[in-house]
Each structure stands twice: as C-alpha cells, then as structure tokens.
Scaffold this motif. Structure first.
Motif, mmCIF file in Angstrom:
data_model
loop_
_atom_site.group_PDB
_atom_site.id
_atom_site.type_symbol
_atom_site.label_atom_id
_atom_site.label_comp_id
_atom_site.label_asym_id
_atom_site.label_seq_id
_atom_site.Cartn_x
_atom_site.Cartn_y
_atom_site.Cartn_z
ATOM 1 N N UNK A 1 0.757 -1.190 0.052
ATOM 2 C CA UNK A 1 -0.083 0.020 -0.006
ATOM 3 C C UNK A 1 0.874 1.177 -0.082
ATOM 4 N N UNK A 2 1.706 1.368 -0.966
ATOM 5 C CA UNK A 2 2.575 2.462 -1.242
ATOM 6 C C UNK A 2 2.049 3.285 -2.252
ATOM 7 N N UNK A 3 1.575 4.503 -2.077
ATOM 8 C CA UNK A 3 1.293 5.424 -3.125
ATOM 9 C C UNK A 3 2.445 5.748 -4.101
ATOM 10 N N UNK A 4 2.333 5.775 -5.467
ATOM 11 C CA UNK A 4 3.045 6.161 -6.282
ATOM 12 C C UNK A 4 3.010 7.185 -7.371
ATOM 13 N N UNK A 5 3.889 7.741 -8.141
ATOM 14 C CA UNK A 5 3.504 8.750 -9.142
ATOM 15 C C UNK A 5 4.501 8.622 -9.985
ATOM 16 N N UNK A 6 4.188 9.105 -11.444
ATOM 17 C CA UNK A 6 4.872 9.057 -12.693
ATOM 18 C C UNK A 6 4.655 10.320 -13.195
ATOM 19 N N UNK A 7 5.913 11.030 -13.348
ATOM 20 C CA UNK A 7 5.722 12.258 -14.157
ATOM 21 C C UNK A 7 6.644 12.350 -15.305
ATOM 22 N N UNK A 8 6.226 12.294 -16.593
ATOM 23 C CA UNK A 8 7.085 11.981 -17.615
ATOM 24 C C UNK A 8 8.187 13.043 -17.763
ATOM 25 N N UNK B 1 10.680 13.874 -15.925
ATOM 26 C CA UNK B 1 11.216 14.605 -14.558
ATOM 27 C C UNK B 1 12.587 13.886 -14.170
ATOM 28 N N UNK B 2 13.602 14.309 -14.346
ATOM 29 C CA UNK B 2 15.158 13.866 -13.841
ATOM 30 C C UNK B 2 15.046 13.030 -12.513
ATOM 31 N N UNK B 3 15.717 12.129 -12.208
ATOM 32 C CA UNK B 3 15.592 11.599 -11.090
ATOM 33 C C UNK B 3 15.953 12.277 -9.738
ATOM 34 N N UNK B 4 16.741 13.222 -10.048
ATOM 35 C CA UNK B 4 17.165 14.145 -8.840
ATOM 36 C C UNK B 4 16.360 15.540 -8.641
ATOM 37 N N UNK B 5 15.477 15.676 -9.587
ATOM 38 C CA UNK B 5 14.645 16.804 -9.816
ATOM 39 C C UNK B 5 13.564 16.903 -8.634
ATOM 40 N N UNK B 6 13.238 17.937 -8.216
ATOM 41 C CA UNK B 6 12.079 17.964 -7.136
ATOM 42 C C UNK B 6 10.962 17.855 -7.520
ATOM 43 N N UNK B 7 10.024 17.216 -7.012
ATOM 44 C CA UNK B 7 8.536 16.937 -7.317
ATOM 45 C C UNK B 7 7.975 18.242 -7.353
ATOM 46 N N UNK B 8 7.111 18.798 -8.259
ATOM 47 C CA UNK B 8 6.288 19.998 -8.244
ATOM 48 C C UNK B 8 5.386 20.018 -7.195
ATOM 49 N N UNK B 9 4.971 21.155 -6.687
ATOM 50 C CA UNK B 9 3.980 21.146 -5.661
ATOM 51 C C UNK B 9 2.584 20.602 -6.055
ATOM 52 N N UNK B 10 2.332 21.347 -7.349
ATOM 53 C CA UNK B 10 1.048 20.914 -8.009
ATOM 54 C C UNK B 10 1.215 19.987 -9.080
ATOM 55 N N UNK B 11 0.848 18.784 -9.088
ATOM 56 C CA UNK B 11 1.113 17.845 -10.136
ATOM 57 C C UNK B 11 0.053 17.852 -11.114
ATOM 58 N N UNK B 12 0.182 18.355 -12.261
ATOM 59 C CA UNK B 12 -0.458 18.871 -13.345
ATOM 60 C C UNK B 12 -0.152 17.557 -14.491
ATOM 61 N N UNK B 13 0.791 17.102 -14.515
ATOM 62 C CA UNK B 13 1.248 16.187 -15.325
ATOM 63 C C UNK B 13 1.501 14.731 -14.793
ATOM 64 N N UNK B 14 1.502 13.708 -15.630
ATOM 65 C CA UNK B 14 1.683 12.589 -15.038
ATOM 66 C C UNK B 14 0.488 11.786 -14.476
ATOM 67 N N UNK B 15 1.034 11.016 -13.795
ATOM 68 C CA UNK B 15 -0.419 9.895 -13.102
ATOM 69 C C UNK B 15 0.120 9.396 -11.884
ATOM 70 N N UNK B 16 -0.808 8.887 -11.036
ATOM 71 C CA UNK B 16 -0.812 8.493 -9.648
ATOM 72 C C UNK B 16 -1.189 6.970 -9.545
ATOM 73 N N UNK B 17 -0.798 6.328 -8.807
ATOM 74 C CA UNK B 17 -1.055 4.938 -8.596
ATOM 75 C C UNK B 17 -0.724 4.466 -7.077
ATOM 76 N N UNK B 18 -0.761 2.989 -6.873
ATOM 77 C CA UNK B 18 -0.676 2.516 -5.890
ATOM 78 C C UNK B 18 -0.032 1.162 -5.941
ATOM 79 N N UNK B 19 1.383 0.972 -5.168
ATOM 80 C CA UNK B 19 1.779 -0.287 -5.084
ATOM 81 C C UNK B 19 0.990 -1.142 -4.249
ATOM 82 N N UNK B 20 0.383 -2.281 -4.426
ATOM 83 C CA UNK B 20 -0.384 -3.105 -3.721
ATOM 84 C C UNK B 20 0.560 -3.847 -2.762
#
Length: 140
Positions: free
Chosen positions: A46-53, A55-74
């Motif tokens: 039950x770990x929430x995940x996100x994918x933002x196309x 986005x460099x691995x060491x770049x900060x995550x934007x405060x407002x996620x307007x691109x990409x998708x959210x999901x869940x590791x079950x």
C-alpha cells in the motif's frame, strides 16, 4: 553529532520507512546506506506512487502535479543488492494506476513514491540473494 547510520550486516528482520518523493530505487538505496546493508529482502504494501514524464531522478517533485499519473503499489517483494551508489532491485509486484491506464509487465524503479512508505525487511547475506542480472521488478 550522532551518526545516522544503523550498522547491521548481520541477518535479521526489521521494520522501516523509505523516503517519499524520490524514485523507488533511490529511496531504497538511502535505506540500505542508513542501515549499513549490502543485501536485503524487502516487502512494501500500500505505497502511493507517481510518474511524471521527463522528470529527472534528482529533480524535486512539483508542488502541484498537473502532469503524469498517480497510482498504488499494492504489494512488492524485492531482493536488493546495494554497493556504493548502485542499487539493484529484482522482484515481483502488483500495482495499479488510478486512471485505469495500462500498467505494463515491469515496474520502472525510477517511479517515485508519492509519500514515505512503510516496509518490512530482512538483512541477508550475499549467498542468500538470487543472482541479480538485468534486474527487473515484474508484475506478480
């Protein structure tokens, strides 16, 4: 100043958290370094995940996620080998994207956690780790 590393190469079980907002493989590398481990078996649930196309691995995550998708590791079970700045992951997982889009056959280890995630682990010896060649996290 206290040393933040928990030195524990001896086999044994543990509970811990990994960082949110970092790619999964980097969060797990941080865990391995913090615990002083080179090999482990890890289980996440039950770990929430996100994918933002793009986005460099060491770049900060934007405060407002307007691109990409959210999901869940079950459920995810991993064999991990960490050495220096390299972390190889191999295992099986079930995950889903909340928009219902295709999940594919493998889980990208650069997928980011959307928040810190609890996990259970077991420090193991190198002899107990399956060969991790062409490491991949496959759909369970």
């Amino acid at each position: 100043m206290m040393d933040a590393v928990v030195r524990s190469q001896a086999p044994g079980r543990f509970d811990d958290f990994i960082d949110g907002y970092f790619p999964l493989e980097i969060s797990i590398l941080h865990l391995m370094q913090r615990r002083g481990l080179s090999h482990a078996r890890l289980t996440l649930s039950h770990a929430p995940i996100m994918h933002i196309p793009d986005l460099h691995p060491d770049a900060p995550v934007p405060l407002n996620i307007t691109a990409g998708r959210a999901g869940m590791i079950d459920q995810m079970v991993l064999a991990v080998h960490a050495a220096g700045r390299i972390c190889r992951l191999q295992g099986h997982a079930s995950w889903r994207w909340l928009d219902g889009s295709e999940t594919g056959r493998t889980f990208d280890p650069l997928t980011r956690l959307a928040e810190p995630a609890y996990l259970q682990g077991e420090a193991i010896t190198a002899a107990d780790v399956p060969p991790i060649e062409g490491a991949a996290i496959l759909r369970a």
